[in-house]
Scaffold this motif. Structure first.
Motif, short mmCIF file in Angstrom:
data_model
loop_
_atom_site.label_atom_id
_atom_site.label_comp_id
_atom_site.label_asym_id
_atom_site.label_seq_id
_atom_site.Cartn_x
_atom_site.Cartn_y
_atom_site.Cartn_z
N ALA B 125 0.83 -1.21 0.00
CA ALA B 125 0.00 0.00 0.00
C ALA B 125 0.86 1.26 0.00
O ALA B 125 0.37 2.36 -0.25
N ASN B 126 2.14 1.10 0.32
CA ASN B 126 3.10 2.21 0.19
C ASN B 126 3.92 2.08 -1.07
O ASN B 126 4.84 2.87 -1.30
N GLY B 127 3.65 1.06 -1.87
CA GLY B 127 4.50 0.82 -3.02
C GLY B 127 3.71 0.59 -4.28
O GLY B 127 3.01 1.48 -4.77
N VAL B 128 3.76 -0.65 -4.75
CA VAL B 128 3.18 -0.96 -6.05
C VAL B 128 1.66 -0.73 -6.05
O VAL B 128 1.09 -0.36 -7.08
N LEU B 129 1.01 -0.91 -4.90
CA LEU B 129 -0.43 -0.64 -4.82
C LEU B 129 -0.71 0.67 -4.07
O LEU B 129 -1.77 0.84 -3.46
N GLY B 130 0.24 1.57 -4.11
CA GLY B 130 0.06 2.87 -3.46
C GLY B 130 0.59 3.99 -4.33
O GLY B 130 0.57 3.90 -5.56
N MET B 131 1.08 5.02 -3.69
CA MET B 131 1.49 6.22 -4.41
C MET B 131 2.53 5.93 -5.50
O MET B 131 2.34 6.37 -6.65
N PRO B 132 3.59 5.17 -5.21
CA PRO B 132 4.57 4.94 -6.30
C PRO B 132 3.97 4.16 -7.46
O PRO B 132 4.27 4.46 -8.63
N HIS B 286 -9.03 8.77 -10.58
CA HIS B 286 -8.95 7.57 -11.42
C HIS B 286 -8.23 6.42 -10.72
O HIS B 286 -7.92 5.41 -11.35
N TYR B 287 -7.93 6.58 -9.42
CA TYR B 287 -7.15 5.54 -8.73
C TYR B 287 -7.86 4.19 -8.69
O TYR B 287 -7.22 3.14 -8.81
N GLY B 288 -9.17 4.19 -8.50
CA GLY B 288 -9.90 2.93 -8.28
C GLY B 288 -9.64 1.90 -9.37
O GLY B 288 -9.13 0.80 -9.09
N PRO B 289 -9.99 2.21 -10.61
CA PRO B 289 -9.76 1.23 -11.68
C PRO B 289 -8.28 0.88 -11.84
O PRO B 289 -7.94 -0.27 -12.14
N ALA B 290 -7.41 1.86 -11.63
CA ALA B 290 -5.98 1.60 -11.78
C ALA B 290 -5.51 0.60 -10.71
O ALA B 290 -4.74 -0.32 -11.00
N MET B 291 -5.97 0.77 -9.48
CA MET B 291 -5.61 -0.15 -8.39
C MET B 291 -6.08 -1.56 -8.72
O MET B 291 -5.36 -2.54 -8.49
N ARG B 292 -7.30 -1.67 -9.24
CA ARG B 292 -7.82 -3.00 -9.57
C ARG B 292 -6.98 -3.65 -10.67
O ARG B 292 -6.64 -4.83 -10.60
N GLN B 293 -6.61 -2.84 -11.67
CA GLN B 293 -5.77 -3.37 -12.76
C GLN B 293 -4.41 -3.82 -12.24
O GLN B 293 -3.91 -4.89 -12.59
N MET B 294 -3.82 -3.00 -11.39
CA MET B 294 -2.50 -3.35 -10.83
C MET B 294 -2.60 -4.62 -9.99
O MET B 294 -1.72 -5.49 -10.05
N GLY B 295 -3.67 -4.72 -9.21
CA GLY B 295 -3.87 -5.93 -8.40
C GLY B 295 -3.97 -7.18 -9.27
O GLY B 295 -3.39 -8.22 -8.94
N GLU B 296 -4.67 -7.06 -10.39
CA GLU B 296 -4.77 -8.21 -11.31
C GLU B 296 -3.41 -8.60 -11.87
O GLU B 296 -3.09 -9.78 -11.98
N TRP B 297 -2.64 -7.60 -12.24
CA TRP B 297 -1.31 -7.90 -12.79
C TRP B 297 -0.40 -8.57 -11.73
O TRP B 297 0.41 -9.41 -12.06
N ILE B 298 -0.55 -8.13 -10.49
CA ILE B 298 0.26 -8.76 -9.43
C ILE B 298 -0.16 -10.21 -9.26
O ILE B 298 0.67 -11.12 -9.21
N ARG B 299 -1.48 -10.45 -9.20
CA ARG B 299 -1.96 -11.83 -8.99
C ARG B 299 -1.59 -12.73 -10.17
O ARG B 299 -1.31 -13.92 -9.99
N SER B 300 -1.57 -12.18 -11.37
CA SER B 300 -1.24 -13.00 -12.54
C SER B 300 0.27 -13.19 -12.70
O SER B 300 0.71 -13.89 -13.60
#
Lengths: 337, 337
Positions: B125-132, B286-300
């Protein structure tokens, strides 16, 4: 009219590393060519001298090909069709094209276009109703995207492009601040063209302070024709979410080696500044409506223009050297006929 | 759990003109505050160290307020709610906010958000799924606008933002070239993250030649985290219609006075290069959709991340100084609990 057997033209004979000299050019006699099928012979009335032509004297990769040694210098022209083998053009037509520094030339390429001499003096086809005018129009409106009430700063403000930029910015409801060299140019920009302020960069010792005084709310849009120290000063003072339309860098065109200055891109981050380089031909498919709009502004008196005209093709090299020094006052043209 | 009476925090005691020293900070004991209505007390688990925090140490106008002398240093945090007077947050909730360099802090402002610990380790939440991560996502996709087949260059490529930029560029079908300092970082960027190439700027004597070798078709997009000489080299080599996403200039953050470099804006004109500064919060809606996309890429498994974690609030100043020197290897975090 009688077509002469020979005419005069200016060819590039040497690539100057720094400031061009008259000896880098040669004025020579050459036979007047005859048009073939699909071509016209144009007697050039006006030759346009523009800063971009300095770039064509370099043997370096650019967005356009260099002028070869011994070849005719490139340049925009307005002239009269004196012989035609082209179905769409007849003798007597006034045409604009980029036919180079010469008294007669063959036209017929895709850039050949008719000019209506009843709308405005034909010289404007090389200026406010030609390439410089379109550069101002698209660079300001599409790249700079000024909003009413914002402050627009333009360098080389009395030049072919700058004078148009500032007047369009005024029409758009912006505070408009020019930067020009000398009291005469600044007075013209303010008193004749209606800019809100003009900074004389040759007289000001502190450009930053002058900019702060001329732009109480800071610059929102900067239309850059000059680069170098003037641009550094504007960039130091530009507003949050400022936009920079990068049109040219005349202060650097004669530079030998890299010109050094403060690294200011880092300041763009927090301020969210956008800078974008553009070339007028990127907007070629939109010229039609823009030309009509510019024509309306000229007829209504909202858009004025000033030309600086010398006579005779042999004067072109000296006038071009002066243009690069900022010695011209308005759109630089050479009258040939 | 028992809430202690006191905790430790790091305050700014001096504004360094150049590189910060540990003596510019003070680790001090302070009472643990009590939440009032609408507030929560957060026990911080991870403190995020990021280059932008150097800017907050300056007493200068910026896009965000400076940290006052004697005040707690600013910084993103992930932690656990240990007491709540806020209707939307309960004890045990994991939350992210910018609560500063301290072990306990009061939250409740608009930036307080819940983190779902079942999705990924909470440090993300401070990194790949946060501000950076959001910085990389929006800077690359919205500012840089890469197209499949184009070449994307990113500096500080193994850092919190750079590592994400390059991986998203790969997902988008781009050739991806990192710039990082040292063989280890470059090996990680290529072998672990899948960049096509990585330039070790500390080992390369000729950055321009290295860029030409790594980018056979030239850079189309440059994501700039560093400024200075590395950025100069990329700008000298960038393609026509190139786009520069200006995210940061870490090479300049400790500079005293103006850093000088070649004036390259003039080269943007003919090449039609666009450079734009941005701050991640400009894209907050626009963070919401971006967070969901990033989460998918991490899980995959398409998006990996590397963290560099030190333990203990007293280690924060030294780790931050190292971050500005490029000594970290991945997202810099301080583990507190």
């Amino acid at each position: 009219m009688t077509i002469p057997k020979t005419h005069r033209r200016v060819v590039l004979v040497r690539r100057p590393p720094g400031e061009p000299a008259e000896s880098d050019f040669r004025v020579e006699e050459a036979p007047v060519p005859e048009p073939r099928h699909g071509e016209v012979l144009v007697k050039v009335h006006y030759l346009s001298l523009d800063p971009y032509q300095r770039g064509r004297m370099r043997d370096a990769a650019s967005y356009a090909a260099a002028v070869g040694l011994g070849e005719v210098m490139t340049g925009g022209t307005v002239g009269e069709v004196v012989a035609s083998q082209h179905p769409d053009f007849k003798v007597g037509d006034i045409v604009e094209d980029r036919l180079g520094w010469q008294e007669y030339a063959i036209g017929g390429g895709p850039a050949l276009r008719k000019v209506d001499p009843s709308l405005a003096p034909i010289s404007t086809a090389n200026g406010v109703l030609g390439m410089p005018g379109m550069t101002a129009y698209f660079g300001l409106l599409h790249v700079g995207q000024p909003k009413p009430g914002e402050t627009v700063v333009v360098s080389a403000a009395s030049g072919a492009v700058g004078q148009v930029v500032g007047q369009i910015a005024k029409i758009m409801g912006c505070r408009t601040v020019g930067i020009a060299g000398g009291a005469k140019k600044c007075a013209f920009v303010k008193d004749e063209l209606g800019f809100d302020a003009c900074i004389d960069y040759k007289a000001e010792k502190d450009l930053d302070a002058a900019l702060r005084a001329a732009c109480p709310n800071g610059p929102d849009v900067y239309f850059d024709n000059v680069g170098g120290e003037i641009t550094d000063a504007v960039l130091r003072n530009i507003n949050f979410f400022g936009r920079v339309a990068l049109c040219g860098s005349i202060s650097q065109y004669n530079a030998t080696g890299a010109s050094m200055g403060p690294r200011l891109l880092g300041t763009f981050v927090g301020k969210r500044v956008m800078a974008r380089g553009f070339i007028v031909t990127d907007f070629a498919q939109h010229y039609g409506p823009a030309m009509r709009q510019m024509g309306e502004w000229i007829r209504s008196g909202q858009l004025k223009y000033r030309e600086d005209i010398v006579e005779g093709i042999d004067k072109a090299p000296r006038a071009f050297i002066g243009l690069l020094r900022g010695e011209n006052f308005g759109k630089m043209l050479v009258k040939l006929a």
